[in-house]
Design a protein around this motif. Sequence first.
Motif, PDB file in Angstrom:
ATOM      1  N   LYS A 105       0.831  -1.216   0.000  1.00 13.76           N
ATOM      2  CA  LYS A 105       0.000   0.000   0.000  1.00 13.76           C
ATOM      3  C   LYS A 105       0.857   1.255   0.000  1.00 13.76           C
ATOM      4  N   GLU A 106       1.939   1.247   0.754  1.00 10.73           N
ATOM      5  CA  GLU A 106       2.850   2.394   0.762  1.00 10.73           C
ATOM      6  C   GLU A 106       3.429   2.629  -0.631  1.00 10.73           C
ATOM      7  N   ALA A 107       3.797   1.566  -1.341  1.00  7.97           N
ATOM      8  CA  ALA A 107       4.399   1.710  -2.672  1.00  7.97           C
ATOM      9  C   ALA A 107       3.360   2.100  -3.713  1.00  7.97           C
ATOM     10  N   ILE A 108       2.161   1.465  -3.673  1.00 10.66           N
ATOM     11  CA  ILE A 108       1.134   1.738  -4.687  1.00 10.66           C
ATOM     12  C   ILE A 108       0.683   3.188  -4.630  1.00 10.66           C
ATOM     13  N   ASP A 109       0.463   3.741  -3.437  1.00 10.77           N
ATOM     14  CA  ASP A 109      -0.025   5.124  -3.321  1.00 10.77           C
ATOM     15  C   ASP A 109       1.008   6.151  -3.766  1.00 10.77           C
ATOM     16  N   ARG A 110       2.225   5.734  -3.995  1.00 11.53           N
ATOM     17  CA  ARG A 110       3.253   6.657  -4.477  1.00 11.53           C
ATOM     18  C   ARG A 110       3.423   6.607  -6.001  1.00 11.53           C
ATOM     19  N   THR A 156       5.147 -10.778  -6.016  1.00  5.07           N
ATOM     20  CA  THR A 156       4.804  -9.441  -5.522  1.00  5.07           C
ATOM     21  C   THR A 156       4.855  -9.410  -3.987  1.00  5.07           C
ATOM     22  N   VAL A 157       4.334 -10.465  -3.364  1.00  2.00           N
ATOM     23  CA  VAL A 157       4.348 -10.534  -1.898  1.00  2.00           C
ATOM     24  C   VAL A 157       5.785 -10.578  -1.387  1.00  2.00           C
ATOM     25  N   PHE A 158       6.614 -11.381  -2.034  1.00  2.00           N
ATOM     26  CA  PHE A 158       7.993 -11.536  -1.589  1.00  2.00           C
ATOM     27  C   PHE A 158       8.790 -10.236  -1.735  1.00  2.00           C
ATOM     28  N   ASN A 159       8.532  -9.462  -2.807  1.00  4.51           N
ATOM     29  CA  ASN A 159       9.305  -8.239  -3.087  1.00  4.51           C
ATOM     30  C   ASN A 159       8.630  -6.979  -2.551  1.00  4.51           C
ATOM     31  N   TYR A 164       8.745  -0.939  -1.530  1.00  4.61           N
ATOM     32  CA  TYR A 164       8.657   0.204  -0.635  1.00  4.61           C
ATOM     33  C   TYR A 164      10.007   0.908  -0.536  1.00  4.61           C
ATOM     34  N   ARG A 165      11.090   0.130  -0.440  1.00  2.00           N
ATOM     35  CA  ARG A 165      12.414   0.734  -0.305  1.00  2.00           C
ATOM     36  C   ARG A 165      12.755   1.579  -1.534  1.00  2.00           C
ATOM     37  N   ARG A 166      12.311   1.113  -2.687  1.00  2.00           N
ATOM     38  CA  ARG A 166      12.635   1.833  -3.927  1.00  2.00           C
ATOM     39  C   ARG A 166      11.727   3.035  -4.177  1.00  2.00           C
ATOM     40  N   THR A 167      10.597   3.117  -3.477  1.00  4.42           N
ATOM     41  CA  THR A 167       9.654   4.227  -3.734  1.00  4.42           C
ATOM     42  C   THR A 167       9.442   5.125  -2.523  1.00  4.42           C
ATOM     43  N   LYS A 168      10.068   4.836  -1.398  1.00  7.56           N
ATOM     44  CA  LYS A 168       9.759   5.594  -0.175  1.00  7.56           C
ATOM     45  C   LYS A 168      10.181   7.056  -0.243  1.00  7.56           C
ATOM     46  N   ALA A 181      -0.014   4.334   6.944  1.00  6.25           N
ATOM     47  CA  ALA A 181       0.404   4.825   8.275  1.00  6.25           C
ATOM     48  C   ALA A 181       1.682   4.149   8.735  1.00  6.25           C
ATOM     49  N   TYR A 182       2.552   3.805   7.778  1.00  7.01           N
ATOM     50  CA  TYR A 182       3.822   3.171   8.147  1.00  7.01           C
ATOM     51  C   TYR A 182       4.851   4.251   8.433  1.00  7.01           C
TER      52      TYR A 182
END
Length: 594
Positions: A105-110, A156-159, A164-168, A181-182
């Motif tokens: 969710k953190e990655a998709i919303d970005r 997708t689950v594994f990565n 998130y690390r690549r899009t944060k 809310a992470y």
Amino acid sequence: MRCLQLEDLEQKYFLNRLIRFFLFPFFLSISTVYAQNPLTPLKLDSPKETMKMFISSMNEYKKGVEKNDENRILQIENAVRCLDLREVNPLLKEEKGKESAIFLKEAIDRVYVLDLTKIPEADLPAAKWNIPDTEITIAKVVSGSKTGEYLFSPETVFNASDYYRRTKHLPFLSKTGGGAAYSSPWMETVFPKWAREKWGIFYLWQWLGLILATLFSFVLRFISKLTFYVLIKITRRTSTEWDDKVVVALARPTGYFFGLAFWFIFLYASGVEGKIFTVSNFILKVLLGANFIYFVYKISDLVVMILKDNSIRAKNPIDDQLIPLLSKTLRILFVTLGFLIALQNLGINVMGLIAGLGIGGLAIALAAKDTAANLFGSAMIFMDRPFKIGDHILLDNREGIVEEIGFRSTRIRTWEDSIVSIPNSVVANADIENMGVRRWRRNVIILSLTYDTSPEKMEAFLEGIKNIVKKNPLVVADTMNIAFRDFDSSSLNVLMQFGLAVDSLPKNLEARQKIFFEVIRLAKELDVHFAYPTSTLHVETLPDKKPARTAKEKTVTKYKDIAANFGERGKLSKPNGAEIFVAPYHELPVEEKK
């Protein structure tokens, strides 16, 4: 003015009718959707439905975190059901699923704004769909219990953490839920940039923290040992012993618990993520469960030890009988409880496991019916208490001392020093003669005297035996019986019967022996001889001689006179004998005769 009021009334009536017939059913349908059954299966039959369910559930989860609403926080479970977790270890599914859902969710919303009109809502020929310009894939499940559902793929689950690390560093896009809310670990904002460089699987500050944590764990272990050493010194000065045993029993498991607690704190504070965090967390939980089982085992040992001490002080034979069985029961119960709690801590549904065992319980019961019968037999033994450990019993032609009463069988040590194990189901239904609870031991002896013993000597002999038995302090008075019993083929038989108030066979033999020595001395004094089986051959005639004849045969009249003299008031009659011997029964008090 009146016309305007009428028009207003008509408009209000029209609006009222519109709300009643059109808008009210609409709002009712919305409330029905929100109040739907929580057990209703999720609709995941297309990429559109899966994406819609995942995004809406994670948005509710974020609101729940921000408002501390437990019901909304639980919506993350629906989001996890949108993930294909078949390749995840079953023990780690729950934690891994929640972690992957948050990172996704953190990655998709970005990088993507949800547009349901552009997501396929039917079965796809390729059986998968990717979020545009991303590696995030929703694929159709083709095997297993979720066949036909569209879920986020195992890759997708594994990565997810990598996405998130690549899009944060990117901001959240408008018209999205704004992530899940992470918040990143506080160490990433505290440490300088050089400490946040990655070396291998950890960042530099994590390597440094691991080294410091290892050193501190040794210090913590030393402090724990020192603390319990001081406690043992203090408890040994007290008058009681149980506090020493408590400290010794709890020293190791308590030390291990503090060590594991420290490593749990370090793991969550270090900011380790992904597979390393999952595996480390699982290992620590397994070790914590093992330490808990060890802890409850020590507690069971401590309880058994206290019970044994109380039994020794109380000198209760029933406790000696129950404690061995109780110790086994406590160990089994405590270890089983610890094992179930450890499984629950690992995320396994213990209630489901117990229910599964209950389903197979019938088959197990049928296969182990003999074992169940033995368990019920042991329960009956402890309820009826036909014997206890240390008793001398006779059971199904097996005689010996009871050494152990277990769950399955009772062990008896025979007089040949062998051990006989008899199933408790047999013991519960057998005829048991408990020799160990006898108040006295019965002794029956037959003395054979020669036929040349005169009646007077016989009476004197009986009187002497009676006096010998009476003076023995171990003889129970009302069990004594001395009598001239019968005429045997080669002897006159005298009955000696008496009970000795002794609690063991050796004591009984010793007391009998002393009585026998006295009887032998009595026989010598009276010149009474003990008979042994003999046969006398009487020769009526020899070939070269005439038959030997005795005195002239007595007449019939004389025979009648002799017989009559043994009747009432006859000259030869002595119904009471020589009145030398008085039967023991006549010497008992009146109340004992009754």
